[in-house]
Write an enzyme that holds these catalytic residues in place. Structure first.
Site, PDB file in Angstrom:
ATOM      1  N   LYS A 115       0.676  -1.129  -0.082  1.00 45.95           N
ATOM      2  CA  LYS A 115       0.099  -0.028   0.110  1.00 45.95           C
ATOM      3  C   LYS A 115       0.781   1.389   0.032  1.00 45.95           C
ATOM      4  O   LYS A 115       2.066   1.159   0.637  1.00 45.95           O
ATOM      5  CB  LYS A 115      -0.801   0.177   1.110  1.00 45.95           C
ATOM      6  N   SER A 167      -9.488   1.822   2.883  1.00 45.76           N
ATOM      7  CA  SER A 167      -8.999   2.538   2.130  1.00 45.76           C
ATOM      8  C   SER A 167      -7.775   1.689   1.411  1.00 45.76           C
ATOM      9  O   SER A 167      -7.245   2.133   0.278  1.00 45.76           O
ATOM     10  CB  SER A 167      -7.897   3.681   2.786  1.00 45.76           C
ATOM     11  N   SER A 189     -10.035  -0.736   7.167  1.00 44.06           N
ATOM     12  CA  SER A 189      -9.351  -0.376   5.809  1.00 44.06           C
ATOM     13  C   SER A 189      -8.351  -1.602   5.321  1.00 44.06           C
ATOM     14  O   SER A 189      -8.264  -1.606   4.031  1.00 44.06           O
ATOM     15  CB  SER A 189      -8.190   0.829   6.206  1.00 44.06           C
TER      16      SER A 189
END
Lengths: 478, 491
Positions: B81, B156, B180
Site C-alpha cells: 500500500k 482504504s 481499511s
C-alpha cells in the site's frame, strides 16, 4: 499607590545528553546546518519518536535536587502549531502529567533564606532554527537543534523583586551545573528564561493581569528586563490604564520590552496525549537509585564549608556557587593548605587571572596542588606574601612548581638578621632627615623604611624581621 | 494455470522445487498488472525494473542456498500500500501533496520483507492518507472492484485488495485504521487481517490515526496471510507502541482441530437494515463453524452503538495533528502565490489535500480545540475505554467472535461520495476492533445474488492471532469461497 511585583519564571534548560530526546542524532552545538538530522527529527512522514532514557534520568535527577515529587506515571503531549522550524507541526512536550511536581529551591537574600516554589519540571523537544540572514525573499531552516532535549522548569509566582529573580536564575544554574545535566550557558541558549510578571497594590492578595516576557537571553538582562516591565506596568496603572494580558519581547539593544502578541492572538495549542509514545512508568527503585547517585548540592556544601573549614558565609557562598570551583578549593585544602588562606587565593588571585584571560576553571593551567605547595612555602617563611604573588603568577603562566620558581628566580626570603642589619644600617645612614622625623614622633615613617628595605631586596626581605630590626635599630640610634 | 494465480504457499514450493524461478513468477505477475491496471487502477506506482532486479537477486540466492535456509518470502512478488515508506521508491499516500515524495528511509515492515528477499511489485492505490471506505478519495484515480467494475472495492486499502482479488500480485500489505484492510477484503472476496495494535511496527507507515493504525496482510488464503504476518510482526526499537512480545509461529497452528472453540456472536452486529444476503451468508458461516465443532454463543457488546462516533472523534483528532507536517517546507509539493509563510502553508495545503482529508482535519481540529476538548476528545477516550471493556468482558466467556465484516456488499462508485455519514457507516462492524486494539480477519463467506463477495469477520483476543488464524483457516478449508475468482477479468 505602592505596587508589589509578582514574578514567576519559566526556565528552559537544554540537557547535556549526547543524543537527541527522540532519536539517535548528536546534540553537538554549532555543527553545519542540517547535518545532525534523521527521518525522526526532520519530521519525515511515518517516522516515530522513541524516548531517550538518559534524558528522563536527568530530568528526574533535577526534580530530586529541587525537592520535587516524581510522578510514577507521566506522559507526553503534542503541542500543535505551525512554524517552519517545527518539522512535525507539533512539539512533543508534557502537559497534564509532567514528570516532576511540587518542589522548591532556596535563595539567600540579605542573609534571609527565601523559598521559591517549583510548580513543575517537564520534558520536551527543542525546535530547529530559522535563518533569515544570507537569503532574500526566503528563509532557511536548520534542524540540528530540533528534537534536542529540554527541561522546562516552572516556578510558582513566589518571586517579588527583579534582584530575587536574578538570584533564582543563578541558583537554578548552579544546581543544574552541579548535577551536570545542563551547561547553563545562556548566551548559547542552553538556558533560556521567560518571565511572567504582574503587579498589585501592596496588601492586595489577588494577582494583577500578567504579561509574559520572552527572549531574555543573558544573565545580565534578567534583572533589567523585569525591572523595565515592572516600571512599564506601574506607569500604565498610574496613568489610569490597565495592563493587557499579552506576550512581550525583551529587546536588549533598546533596553525595553514590546508587544509580541495579545491574548486574543494567542495560539490554541490543542494539546492531547501523544499516541506515538507510551506513558512513562517510573518505579520507586529507579528513583531511589538516581537519588543515591546525586552529588552534594550547593546548599549542603555551603553549610559544610562553613562548619568544617570555618569559612565566612560569603566565602562559602562564593566557592560553592560553582561545583568545579568548590572542587578546586577542596583539592587545595586536601593537599594540606589552610582553608581560609586557600579560599583567599582561589577567590582572589586565581579568579583575577582567569577573568583577565576570560578563561573558565575548566581551562585553568594551574593545579590545586601547586597552590597548596606555594601556601606551604609561605607558611614556612620561605617566601613572603608579596613574593607569593609573583610566584603564583609564574606558576600560572609556566606551570612550574613553586619550589622550582623560587629557586630559579632566587626568590627565597631573606630572614638572615645580620644580612638585613647591614642593609638597614646603610638605609638609616643615607636617610638622616627621615630618622630625625621618626625620632621626633612621626612613627608612621616606619612604612617608608620598610618599603625601602623591600625595594632594596627586591621584595625578598622577611617583612616581620625587617620590622623588628628597624624598630630596634631606630631606637638605638636615638 | 497462469503463475499469477498462485498463492504464496504454492509459489514457495514451486520455487523451492526449482519448477519456477522468481523472475518467471515476477514476469507473470507484472504482465497481469500491465493488462489490468488501466482498467482497475490498483497500483499507483509499478516498480517493474526493480522487481526484476530483486527477482534475479532472489534467484541467485535460491540457486546457491539449501532450501531449508531460504526465508519464506524469498522471491515472492508482493504489493505494498502506498502509505508505507519505501526508500528510493515514490510513496504518495494517494495524495497530490506527496505526488513527488521519495522517502529517504525504509519502513520497518518493508525492510523485513526485503530481509526475506521479497520482490516489490509496486505501491497500491488507496484512499488519500487512508481516509475513506471506497478508494474514491485517491487523488489519482479510483480503484474498480474486479467483481463488477462499476462498484467500489472498499477502502482504504482498496488497491491492495483488488490486486489480490485480480491476481495482480501474489500477496499484499494494507493498513487498517477503522476497517481499511478487512472492509475492502470483504468487498473484493479476499482474506484481510488486521493484527493486534502493537503486533506490527508502524515505523515508516505514514500515520493517519496513530493509536488505531495497524499494518496487515491481504492475501488469497488464510495461510498466506499467516506467512505475511509472520514476516512483518514483532518488536521494533523504532516504534515504542510496538509490543515487546515474542511472535509465535502462526502457520504451525493452522490445520488444528477447532472442536470446542467458543465463538461469540455479538448480538449488536446483526442490525436492522443490513443486506439480507450478507446476514444470510454470515449466519451460514457460523453454522459451518459449529459443524466443525465450534460452539456458538451470543455475546453482548453494549457500547457498540457509540463506536462510529467515538472513532470519528479520535481518528480525526489524531489525523489533524499527524497531517500538520505536510506544510510544504521539507517535502511534498510546495505551492505558493505570494512570498509569505502563511500563504505557503495555506496554498500548499489547500491545493494538496482532497476534500475528505480537509473534512477530517477540520473535524479533528475542532474536537481538540480549547473549550471543546473535554466534550469531544476526552469523552471519546472514555467511551473507547468502555468499548474495550465490552470486549474484555465478552472474551471471558468466548475464544473468538464471528460477525459480518460489513453490513452490505460493494456499493456503486460515486454512490456515497457526497454522503460522508453513509460512507462512515460502512465501517460500523470493523471500527470497534481498532478502538479496542483487537486482531480481526475477514474471510470470504459467500456471494450476493449480484455475484458480489461477502466477508465473515472473526475477532480475537489481543495478541491471539494464532487462534484467529486457526479458526479462519479451518472455516476457509471447509468451503470453496476463496477459490472462486472474478470472471469479469478474463481477457
Amino acid at each position: 499607590m505602592k505596587y508589589e511585583p509578582v514574578i514567576g519564571l519559566e526556565v528552559h534548560a537544554q540537557l547535556t545528553t549526547d543524543s537527541k530526546i527522540f532519536c539517535g542524532c548528536s546534540t553537538r552545538f554549532a555543527a553545519e546546518p542540517n547535518t545532525q538530522t534523521c527521518p525522526v527529527c526532520a519530521g519525515m512522514p511515518g517516522a516515530l519518536p522513541v524516548m531517550n532514557k538518559k534524558a528522563l534520568e536527568y530530568t528526574i535527577k533535577t526534580g530530586l535536587a529541587m525537592n520535587c515529587r516524581i510522578s510514577p506515571f507521566s506522559r507526553f503531549a503534542r503541542k500543535n502549531y505551525f512554524y517552519p522550524d517545527l518539522p512535525k507541526g507539533y512539539q512533543i512536550s508534557q502537559y497534564e502529567l509532567p514528570i516532576c511536581i511540587d518542589g522548591h529551591i532556596e535563595i539567600v537574600v540579605d542573609e534571609d533564606v527565601k523559598r521559591i516554589g517549583i510548580t513543575r519540571i517537564h520534558m520536551e523537544e527543542d525546535a530547529g532554527k530559522n535563518i533569515h540572514e544570507g537569503a532574500s525573499g526566503y528563509s532557511l531552516v536548520d534542524l540540528n537543534r530540533a528534537c534536542v532535549p529540554l527541561m522546562e522548569i516552572v516556578s510558582e509566582p513566589d518571586i517579588r523583586t527583579p534582584a530575587d529573580a536574578a538570584l533564582y536564575m543563578k541558583k537554578l544554574r548552579t544546581i543544574l551545573r552541579y548535577l551536570g545535566v545542563c551547561d547553563g550557558n545562556m548566551e548559547q541558549g542552553s538556558l533560556r528564561c521567560d518571565a511572567n510578571i504582574s503587579i498589585r497594590p501592596i496588601g492586595e492578595t489577588a494577582f494583577g493581569t500578567r504579561t509574559e516576557l520572552k527572549n531574555i537571553n543573558s544573565f545580565r538582562f534578567v534583572e533589567r528586563a523585569i525591572d523595565y516591565e515592572i516600571a512599564r506596568q506601574t506607569r500604565v496603572l498610574e496613568e489610569g490604564g490597565h495592563v493587557v494580558q499579552e506576550t512581550r519581547l525583551w529587546d536588549s539593544a533598546a533596553g525595553r520590552t514590546y508587544s509580541m502578541r495579545s491574548k486574543e492572538e494567542a495560539h490554541d495549542y490543542r494539546y492531547f496525549p501523544d499516541p506515538d509514545l507510551v506513558p512513562m512508568v517510573v518505579d520507586d527503585a529507579w528513583v531511589e537509585e538516581i537519588r543515591s547517585s546525586l552529588v552534594e548540592l550547593p546548599d549542603v556544601r555551603r553549610e559544610r564549608f562553613v562548619n568544617l573549614y570555618k569559612l565566612p558565609e560569603d566565602d562559602a557562598d562564593m566557592l560553592t556557587s560553582d561545583r568545579m570551583l568548590a572542587d578546586w578549593f577542596e583539592d587545595v585544602v586536601k593537599a594540606g593548605a589552610e582553608p581560609k588562606a586557600a579560599s583567599n587565593w582561589v577567590m582572589g588571585e586565581l579568579m583575577r587571572l582567569l577573568n583577565e584571560e576570560n578563561l573558565s576553571l575548566e581551562d585553568c593551567p594551574l593545579k590545586p596542588g601547586q597552590l597548596a605547595a606555594m601556601l606551604k612555602l609561605m607558611n614556612d617563611d620561605v617566601i613572603s606574601g608579596k613574593i607569593a604573588k609573583t610566584v603564583f603568577e609564574e606558576m600560572y603562566r609556566t606551570g612550574k612548581s613553586p619550589d622550582v620558581i623560587v629557586k630559579e628566580k632566587g626568590l627565597v626570603q631573606i630572614s638572615d638578621s645580620s644580612e638585613l642589619e647591614k642593609i638597614i644600617k646603610k638605609l638609616l645612614d643615607d636617610s638622616p632627615k627621615e630618622v630625625e622625623r621618626y625620632l621626633a614622633g612621626e612613627t608612621k615613617l616606619i612604612g617608608f623604611f620598610v618599603g625601602r628595605v623591600m625595594k632594596d631586596t627586591k621584595g625578598k626581605a622577611n617583612p616581620k624581621i625587617v620590622n623588628d630590626l628597624l624598630r630596634k635599630m631606630l631606637r638605638s640610634s636615638f | 494455470m497462469e503463475l499469477y494465480t498462485k498463492t504464496i504457499s504454492e509459489c514457495q514450493s514451486l520455487i523451492r522445487n526449482g519448477q519456477i524461478s522468481s523472475v518467471e513468477l515476477t514476469r507473470s505477475v507484472l504482465g497481469r498488472i500491465a493488462s489490468l491496471n488501466e482498467r482497475l487502477g490498483a497500483y499507483i506506482t509499478v516498480t517493474g525494473d526493480t522487481a526484476f532486479r530483486q527477482a534475479e537477486e532472489a534467484d541467485k540466492i535460491i540457486r546457491s542456498q539449501p532450501v531449508e535456509n531460504l526465508p519464506p518470502l524469498m522471491g515472492i512478488p508482493v504489493a505494498v500500500k502506498d502509505n508505507m515508506c519505501t526508500e528510493g521508491v515514490r510513496t504518495t499516500c494517494a495524495s497530490a501533496l506527496l505526488d513527488d515524495f521519495v522517502p529517504p528511509y525504509e519502513s520497518t515492515v518493508t525492510g523485513r520483507l526485503a530481509a526475506e528477499g521479497y520482490v516489490l511489485l509496486g505501491k497500491t492505490n488507496m484512499d488519500e492518507f487512508a481516509m475513506g471506505s471506497s478508494n474514491e478519495t485517491s487523488a489519482f484515480y479510483s480503484v474498480k472492484n474486479p467483481w463488477n467494475t462499476e462498484m467500489a472495492p472498499g477502502g482504504s486499502s482498496g488497491g491492495s485488495a483488488v490486486a489480490v482479488a485480480a491476481d495482480a500480485c501474489i500477496g499484499a500489505l494494507g493498513s487498517d485504521t477503522g476497517g481499511s484492510i478487512r472492509q475492502p477484503a470483504a468487498l473484493c472476496g479476499v482474506v484481510g487481517l488486521k493484527p493486534t495494535y502493537g503486533r506490527v511496527s508502524r515505523y515508516g507507515l505514514v500515520a493517519f490515526a496513530s493509536s488505531l493504525d495497524q499494518i496487515g496482510p491481504l492475501a488469497k488464503t488464510v495461510k498466506d496471510a499467516a506467512i505475511l504476518l509472520q514476516a512483518i510482526a514483532g518488536p521494533d526499537t523504532n516504534d515504542s507502541t510496538c509490543a515487546p512480545f515474542e511472535v509465535p509461529d502462526f502457520t504451525s497452528s493452522l490445520g488444528r482441530d477447532i472442536k470446542g472453540i467458543k465463538v461469540g456472536i455479538p448480538k449488536q452486529y446483526f442490525i436492522e437494515g443490513m443486506h439480507p444476503r450478507v446476514e444470510d451468508s454470515v449466519k451460514k458461516a457460523i453454522n459451518q463453524l459449529e459443524s466443525l465443532g465450534a460452539k456458538a454463543v451470543e455475546v453482548d457488546l453494549p457500547h457498540t452503538d457509540y463506536a462510529v462516533s467515538t472513532y470519528y472523534i479520535l481518528a480525526t483528532s489524531e489525523a489533524s495533528s499527524n497531517l500538520a507536517r505536510f506544510d510544504g517546507v521539507r517535502f511534498g509539493v510546495r505551492r505558493q502565490k505570494e512570498s509569505d509563510l502563511m500563504d505557503m502553508y495555506t496554498t500548499t495545503r489547500s491545493a494538496g489535500f482532497g476534500p475528505e482529508v480537509k473534512r477530517r482535519i477540520m473535524l479533528g481540529t475542532y474536537a481538540l480545540s480549547s473549550g471543546y476538548y473535554d466534550a469531544y476528545y476526552l469523552k471519546a477516550q472514555q467511551v473507547r475505554t468502555l468499548i474495550k471493556q465490552d470486549f474484555e468482558h465478552a472474551f471471558n466467556s468466548v475464544d473468538i467472535m464471528a460477525c459480518p465484516t460489513t453490513p452490505a456488499p460493494a456499493f456503486r462508485l460515486g454512490e456515497k461520495l457526497d454522503d460522508p455519514l453513509q460512507m462512515y457507516l460502512n465501517d460500523i462492524f470493523t471500527i470497534s476492533a481498532n478502538l479496542a486494539g483487537l486482531p480481526g480477519i475477514s474471510v470470504p463467506c459467500g456471494f450476493t445474488d449480484d455475484n458480489l463477495p461477502v466477508g465473515l469477520q472473526l475477532l480475537g483476543r489481543p495478541f491471539d492471532e494464532e487462534n484467529l488464524l486457526m479458526v479462519a483457516h479451518a472455516y476457509e478449508q471447509s468451503t470453496d469461497w476463496h477459490k472462486i475468482k472474478p470472471k469479469l477479468l478474463d481477457i
